[in-house]
Write a protein that holds these residues in place. Structure first.
Motif, PDB file in Angstrom:
ATOM      1  N   ALA A  10      -0.554   3.437  -7.412  1.00  0.00           N
ATOM      2  CA  ALA A  10      -1.510   4.787  -7.683  1.00  0.00           C
ATOM      3  C   ALA A  10      -1.608   6.099  -8.532  1.00  0.00           C
ATOM      4  O   ALA A  10      -2.786   6.984  -8.380  1.00  0.00           O
ATOM      5  CB  ALA A  10      -0.705   5.159  -6.384  1.00  0.00           C
ATOM      6  N   THR A  11      -0.856   6.278  -9.278  1.00  0.00           N
ATOM      7  CA  THR A  11      -0.436   7.674 -10.252  1.00  0.00           C
ATOM      8  C   THR A  11      -1.048   7.542 -11.582  1.00  0.00           C
ATOM      9  O   THR A  11      -0.565   7.942 -12.417  1.00  0.00           O
ATOM     10  CB  THR A  11       1.349   7.666 -10.335  1.00  0.00           C
ATOM     11  N   ASN A  12      -1.832   6.030 -11.919  1.00  0.00           N
ATOM     12  CA  ASN A  12      -2.187   6.005 -12.887  1.00  0.00           C
ATOM     13  C   ASN A  12      -1.248   6.090 -14.055  1.00  0.00           C
ATOM     14  O   ASN A  12      -1.175   6.846 -15.311  1.00  0.00           O
ATOM     15  CB  ASN A  12      -3.367   7.111 -13.304  1.00  0.00           C
ATOM     16  N   LEU A  13      -0.513   5.453 -13.891  1.00  0.00           N
ATOM     17  CA  LEU A  13       1.376   5.653 -15.407  1.00  0.00           C
ATOM     18  C   LEU A  13       0.418   5.108 -16.305  1.00  0.00           C
ATOM     19  O   LEU A  13      -0.728   4.290 -16.087  1.00  0.00           O
ATOM     20  CB  LEU A  13       1.884   5.093 -14.649  1.00  0.00           C
ATOM     21  N   LEU A  28       3.916   7.462  -4.166  1.00  0.00           N
ATOM     22  CA  LEU A  28       5.816   7.593  -3.284  1.00  0.00           C
ATOM     23  C   LEU A  28       6.155   9.260  -4.212  1.00  0.00           C
ATOM     24  O   LEU A  28       5.545   9.974  -4.719  1.00  0.00           O
ATOM     25  CB  LEU A  28       6.344   7.438  -3.613  1.00  0.00           C
ATOM     26  N   SER A  29       6.755  10.050  -2.666  1.00  0.00           N
ATOM     27  CA  SER A  29       6.986  11.350  -3.373  1.00  0.00           C
ATOM     28  C   SER A  29       8.915  10.995  -4.546  1.00  0.00           C
ATOM     29  O   SER A  29       8.631   9.752  -4.119  1.00  0.00           O
ATOM     30  CB  SER A  29       7.882  11.709  -1.743  1.00  0.00           C
ATOM     31  N   ASP A  30       9.043  11.528  -5.342  1.00  0.00           N
ATOM     32  CA  ASP A  30       9.416  11.822  -5.897  1.00  0.00           C
ATOM     33  C   ASP A  30      11.592  11.331  -5.104  1.00  0.00           C
ATOM     34  O   ASP A  30      11.553  10.502  -6.179  1.00  0.00           O
ATOM     35  CB  ASP A  30      10.336  12.415  -6.541  1.00  0.00           C
ATOM     36  N   LYS A  42       0.408  -1.029  -0.050  1.00  0.00           N
ATOM     37  CA  LYS A  42      -0.365  -0.050  -0.001  1.00  0.00           C
ATOM     38  C   LYS A  42       0.776   1.030   0.135  1.00  0.00           C
ATOM     39  O   LYS A  42       1.708   1.524   0.728  1.00  0.00           O
ATOM     40  CB  LYS A  42      -0.975   0.277   1.466  1.00  0.00           C
ATOM     41  N   VAL A  43       1.078   2.087  -0.472  1.00  0.00           N
ATOM     42  CA  VAL A  43       1.051   3.392  -0.979  1.00  0.00           C
ATOM     43  C   VAL A  43      -0.077   4.365  -0.720  1.00  0.00           C
ATOM     44  O   VAL A  43      -0.864   4.215  -0.833  1.00  0.00           O
ATOM     45  CB  VAL A  43       1.807   3.768  -1.961  1.00  0.00           C
TER      46      VAL A  43
END
Length: 348
Positions: A250-253, A63-65, A57-58
């Motif tokens: 999570a970032t929908n890449l 996540l931060s860069d 889980k994130v």
């Protein structure tokens, strides 16, 4: 006369102990991280081939860069340990004697072992190993292992034919020495590419036979120790990739962007134990997440001052200082290891 330790043990045991300590150190770096966690049970059950593992889980925004780049850096560090352990393991397996029971089970011709279609491809004048693998059905683990077993058997047959001067013997050859040597090199190249393309493939029949019938305690110690380190390093890399995969989701890449992030950091190359260990000795010290963040922000501040024209000489020197490499390393393609390099999974 005096008692002396074997040179291979004298060199490889301390090296394996160092790799062991480095791997534990890399895992300890994750103790203080707080940006990802694991959940198990309920709606968190995984539906992939790692169904027994808890789900990563994130945060909702990913996540931060800084953490993402730190994970990539940790993955590269562990990957260096993996390559060094694999190189030692492969070197030991090559030095192990091929059991007579394995040799007796082989056919007398490499063509018989390979089959007509594979034999024609390997002996073709326009042979290309990449195109060969693209044209072979490798859709299942069983098919990958079957191809590896066939090619390893053919290399052993061809080597014995080149070592046999009596053409009338059962191992004699009517094909020229140069051609036979060329076929063997092509087969070993395919084995090397198979190892890189399918790191989770089980041990081949040749490797199993060598380990099973080995009577050298020193070889047994080196092979088992390096194999355990391979398995652990491979597991750590897999867990890091799980976290990066959860971040990508999570970032929908897009699929292409996610694949680019997860791109393997090593290209086909021959693994040399001494060379890989030298690289580890020259690598920067293990960095925790806080160490990595400190370096990252220092660099940003220096770059801002440089753009504004307010950077002093000391800052210029710090900016020019080489930072830990986060980009995938590029390696040149070389000849493969005889007998191939084995994968770290499915060995216990």
């Amino acid at each position: 006369m005096s008692t002396a330790q074997r040179r291979d043990l004298q060199m490889n045991i301390p090296a394996l102990r160092k790799l062991d300590a480095m791997l534990i150190g890399y895992m300890d770096n994750f103790v203080d991280q707080t940006e990802f966690w694991y959940e198990k049970g309920g709606d968190n059950k995984r539906d992939d081939d790692k169904w027994w593992m808890p789900t990563v889980k994130v945060p909702a925004e990913g996540l931060s860069d800084v953490t993402r780049k730190w994970l990539q850096y940790q993955k590269e560090c562990v990957n260096q340990v993996l390559k060094a352990a694999m190189a030692i393991n492969a070197q030991v397996l090559v030095e192990m004697e091929i059991p007579e029971i394995y040799i007796e089970s082989l056919p007398k011709k490499g063509k018989t072992s390979l089959g007509d279609a594979i034999y024609r491809s390997i002996t073709d004048e326009e042979f290309d190993p990449i195109e060969f693998l693209e044209g072979v059905d490798l859709s299942t683990e069983h098919k990958v292992l079957d191809l590896k077993n066939r090619i390893e058997a053919s290399t052993i047959i061809w080597k014995r034919k080149m070592q046999t001067k009596d053409a009338k013997s059962s191992w004699g050859s009517i094909i020229s020495f140069e051609k036979r040597e060329q076929f063997e090199e092509r087969a070993e190249t395919i084995l090397h590419l198979l190892k890189l393309q399918f790191p989770g493939a089980p041990q081949s029949q040749l490797d199993i036979s060598k380990i099973q019938y080995n009577r050298d305690v020193g070889y047994a110690l080196l092979e088992s120790y390096s194999r355990v380190l391979e398995s652990l390093a491979y597991s750590v890399i897999s867990r890091i990739e799980d976290v990066l995969g959860a971040d990508a989701a999570a970032t929908n890449l897009t699929a292409s962007e996610a694949a680019r992030r997860q791109l393997e950091m090593n290209a086909p190359r021959k693994l040399d134990a001494r060379e890989e260990l030298e690289k580890l000795n020259e690598a920067p010290a293990s960095m925790t997440l806080y160490d990595f963040m400190g370096w990252h922000f220092d660099q940003d501040e220096l770059m801002r001052k440089k753009e504004e024209g307010t950077l002093d000489e000391a800052g210029e020197a710090m900016l020019l200082k080489k930072a830990p490499s986060l980009a995938p390393k590029k390696f040149s393609y070389v000849d493969s290891l005889a007998g191939g390099v084995r994968s770290p999974s499915a060995r216990h």
